[in-house]
Write an enzyme that holds these catalytic residues in place. Structure first.
Site, mmCIF file in Angstrom:
data_model
loop_
_atom_site.group_PDB
_atom_site.id
_atom_site.type_symbol
_atom_site.label_atom_id
_atom_site.label_comp_id
_atom_site.label_asym_id
_atom_site.label_seq_id
_atom_site.Cartn_x
_atom_site.Cartn_y
_atom_site.Cartn_z
ATOM 1 N N TYR A 178 6.737 2.880 -3.806
ATOM 2 C CA TYR A 178 6.931 2.790 -2.365
ATOM 3 C C TYR A 178 6.428 1.496 -1.719
ATOM 4 O O TYR A 178 7.117 0.918 -0.878
ATOM 5 C CB TYR A 178 6.232 3.998 -1.725
ATOM 6 C CG TYR A 178 6.174 3.977 -0.224
ATOM 7 C CD1 TYR A 178 7.339 4.076 0.547
ATOM 8 C CD2 TYR A 178 4.953 3.868 0.446
ATOM 9 C CE1 TYR A 178 7.273 4.071 1.936
ATOM 10 C CE2 TYR A 178 4.891 3.862 1.840
ATOM 11 C CZ TYR A 178 6.057 3.960 2.569
ATOM 12 O OH TYR A 178 5.996 3.952 3.933
ATOM 13 N N CYS A 210 -1.782 0.854 -9.595
ATOM 14 C CA CYS A 210 -1.311 1.930 -8.716
ATOM 15 C C CYS A 210 0.199 2.120 -8.860
ATOM 16 O O CYS A 210 0.983 1.220 -8.562
ATOM 17 C CB CYS A 210 -1.665 1.548 -7.282
ATOM 18 S SG CYS A 210 -0.933 2.627 -6.064
ATOM 19 N N CYS A 248 -2.000 3.965 -12.751
ATOM 20 C CA CYS A 248 -2.799 5.034 -12.158
ATOM 21 C C CYS A 248 -1.810 6.065 -11.638
ATOM 22 O O CYS A 248 -0.928 5.741 -10.841
ATOM 23 C CB CYS A 248 -3.657 4.508 -11.012
ATOM 24 S SG CYS A 248 -4.492 5.837 -10.115
ATOM 25 N N ASP A 295 14.500 10.584 -1.626
ATOM 26 C CA ASP A 295 13.371 9.948 -0.937
ATOM 27 C C ASP A 295 12.341 9.565 -1.989
ATOM 28 O O ASP A 295 12.351 10.099 -3.098
ATOM 29 C CB ASP A 295 12.786 10.905 0.116
ATOM 30 C CG ASP A 295 12.099 10.132 1.249
ATOM 31 O OD1 ASP A 295 11.951 8.897 1.127
ATOM 32 O OD2 ASP A 295 11.719 10.763 2.249
ATOM 33 N N GLY A 303 0.623 -4.427 5.728
ATOM 34 C CA GLY A 303 -0.340 -4.168 6.798
ATOM 35 C C GLY A 303 0.122 -4.783 8.097
ATOM 36 O O GLY A 303 0.484 -5.959 8.112
ATOM 37 N N CYS A 351 -6.120 9.556 -2.642
ATOM 38 C CA CYS A 351 -6.370 8.245 -3.261
ATOM 39 C C CYS A 351 -7.664 7.672 -2.713
ATOM 40 O O CYS A 351 -7.915 7.743 -1.512
ATOM 41 C CB CYS A 351 -5.229 7.284 -2.945
ATOM 42 S SG CYS A 351 -5.561 5.626 -3.585
ATOM 43 N N GLY A 361 -7.813 -3.441 -0.926
ATOM 44 C CA GLY A 361 -8.287 -2.326 -1.750
ATOM 45 C C GLY A 361 -9.304 -1.485 -1.012
ATOM 46 O O GLY A 361 -9.461 -1.589 0.206
HETATM 47 S S1 SF4 Z 1 -4.558 7.446 -6.628
HETATM 48 FE FE1 SF4 Z 1 -2.366 7.091 -6.186
HETATM 49 S S2 SF4 Z 1 -2.226 5.622 -4.529
HETATM 50 FE FE2 SF4 Z 1 -4.327 5.583 -5.345
HETATM 51 S S3 SF4 Z 1 -4.319 3.932 -6.854
HETATM 52 FE FE3 SF4 Z 1 -3.863 5.819 -7.981
HETATM 53 S S4 SF4 Z 1 -1.611 5.986 -7.950
HETATM 54 FE FE4 SF4 Z 1 -2.186 4.468 -6.392
#
Ligand code: SF4
Length: 480
Positions: A254, A248, A449, A357, A38, A394, A114
């Site tokens: 990334y 995540c 996730c 990428d 950030g 997301c 979050g």
């Molecule tokens: S939706 Fe995508 S960016 Fe959001 S927590 Fe899940 S994996 Fe991460």
């Protein structure tokens, strides 16, 4: 990473410390390592024998504390700090954290990483009951819930408040006599605990912040857990048993720094494995591998090792430009890429290039990079992406919350390939991604996730549900 060429933004970083004579300074160094999470604002709150003091402002950490007096005044042996990118709430100093709440009988500070999925309904409910919010950030809600709880003791109040907020959250709370860390029941965001040689306990969004202050990692905070740190040491507690790890996957792809470890997996190593898996899934002939700096360099390394193709520096990044997301129009965004990246003609000329990428968001950046490589003389550009196609929004702390923004939500792989002007386009498979990260867990999807890629959100979406359902058209049930 800091100043990355990408329109995808992390949702904040938090750091806390207890038991160090220079707590605010340690927090400054810790936050410095988290700056990639950030860049809109930063703040530190210190605890000097129960007196909480704070400095916060807009800008990079180094700008916020340009005047050393602002750090010197934050005396005390405990501190929490925050670097912010706005996922919820506008960019204004009122939204810069840590927040500081003073009441007639107590005071506490709060830092949040979050995004809450039931923030709107909780806020409305609280306002109807007389609460007054001083920011537009969803992070303030927890403080109101703690204060309004009828539970007779503080830990009871905190647990009750934590069980009411939904979504993705890693909280740090500074009370007069303790530091508290808490994680949501799915552990969407990373949060780790470490210890310094003098016994000081530190908590950080990423373990890379431990290195810089010489702290040793102890363990990661578990989903649904509360960690209490005070002069007696560390105590682990929980506010719910209904937990399931779903960290995540974008942290590995990334967001996180390559030198961080999350749930026992080093981020660079995971990216290398993603690159190697991508090479196994890639079906085209090529001469060289070129990674888009910086976050794709690890994946490019893995791809090159696995494919036997040379890994070349065909793209150079200018380190001293701002990220593209601050420029509002498409036209400016496109120019922005040219300011940030150059193709090395001597490397790519006449070559069939595999351009690695980590992800494609809107497609704008990819199109410009393919163009740069072709203008520099590449005979073919095969784009290989170290993650599956981003087709869903997301709601847990990344700033893409509509499907319209995502090229893969609106176009097939072939169409996307055409739009970005590549000779071929390969995405990593979801199974390939899960295997490459390889967390040791029994949780579904390898404890990750992957909703960004398959739309299977690990939780109900609460306030976002209706809007999301509308955006999907006829699809009505998406988290069962
Ligand atoms: S939706 Fe995508 S960016 Fe959001 S927590 Fe899940 S994996 Fe991460």
């Amino acid at each position: 990473m800091t100043y990355e060429v990408k329109s995808l933004n992390e949702e904040c970083g938090v750091f806390g410390i207890w038991g160090h004579s220079d707590a605010a300074k340690m927090t400054y160094f810790g936050l410095h390592s988290l700056q990639h999470r950030g860049q809109e604002g930063a703040g530190i709150l210190s605890n000097d024998h129960g007196q909480l003091k704070r400095h916060r402002d807009m800008g990079l950490l180094s700008e916020v504390f340009k005047n050393p007096a602002n750090l010197d005044k934050l005396t005390g042996t405990g501190a929490i700090g925050h670097v912010r990118y706005a996922t919820a709430g506008e960019a204004s100093v009122d939204n810069i954290q840590p927040f500081l709440f003073r009441f007639h009988d107590m005071q506490f500070g709060l830092a949040h990483n979050g995004n809450l999925t039931n923030a709107e309904s909780l806020k409305q409910e609280l306002e109807q009951r007389g609460a007054i919010f001083s920011s537009t950030s969803d992070s303030e809600i927890l403080a109101h819930l703690i204060r309004r709880s009828h539970n007779p003791n503080l830990m009871g109040k905190i647990k009750e408040a934590l069980s009411l907020v939904k979504g993705g959250f890693a909280y740090l709370l500074m009370f007069e006599d303790k530091l508290i860390a808490a994680l949501d029941p799915n552990g969407f965001r990373p949060l780790s605990i470490g210890k310094m040689a003098n016994g000081a306990v530190v908590v950080s969004s990423e373990t890379c912040a431990f290195e810089v202050i010489g702290a040793e990692w102890i363990r990661d905070v578990k989903p649904g857990e509360i960690v209490i740190v005070d002069d007696n040491g560390i105590q682990y507690d929980s506010y719910t048993n209904d937990t399931q790890l779903a960290i995540c996957s974008m942290e590995y792809i990334y967001f996180a720094r390559p030198d961080s470890n999350i749930h026992g997996v080093n981020v660079h190593t995971a990216r290398k494995r993603m690159g190697a898996q991508l090479a196994r899934e890639f079906k085209h002939e090529a001469d060289i591998v070129v990674g888009v700096p910086n976050s794709s360099l690890s994946a490019a390394m893995g791809f090159a090792e696995e494919s036997g193709l040379p890994n070349e520096m065909g793209l150079i990044k200018n380190q001293y430009t701002q990220r593209t997301f601050i420029q509002p129009t498409q036209e400016l965004r496109e120019q922005g890429v040219r300011m940030k990246l150059s193709a090395v003609s001597g490397v790519v000329k006449g070559k069939r290039v595999v351009m690695i990428d980590d992800s494609i968001v809107r497609g704008t950046t990819s199109r410009r990079i393919v163009q740069l490589l072709k203008e520099a003389g590449a005979s073919e550009v095969h784009v290989a992406i170290g993650s599956p196609a981003l087709a869903y929004p997301c709601f847990y702390g990344i700033d893409i919350q509509t499907r319209q923004e995502l090229i893969a939500a609106n176009h097939t792989v072939e169409e996307t390939c055409q739009i970005i002007g590549a000779d071929s386009l390969t995405y990593l498979s979801i199974d390939g991604l899960i295997d490459s990260i390889g967390i040791e867990t029994d949780a579904p999807n390898g404890g990750l996730c992957v909703a960004y890629f398959d739309g299977n959100y690990p939780t109900p979406l609460y306030d976002y549900e209706e809007e999301y359902r509308r955006s999907l058209g006829e699809k009505t049930s998406f988290y069962e």
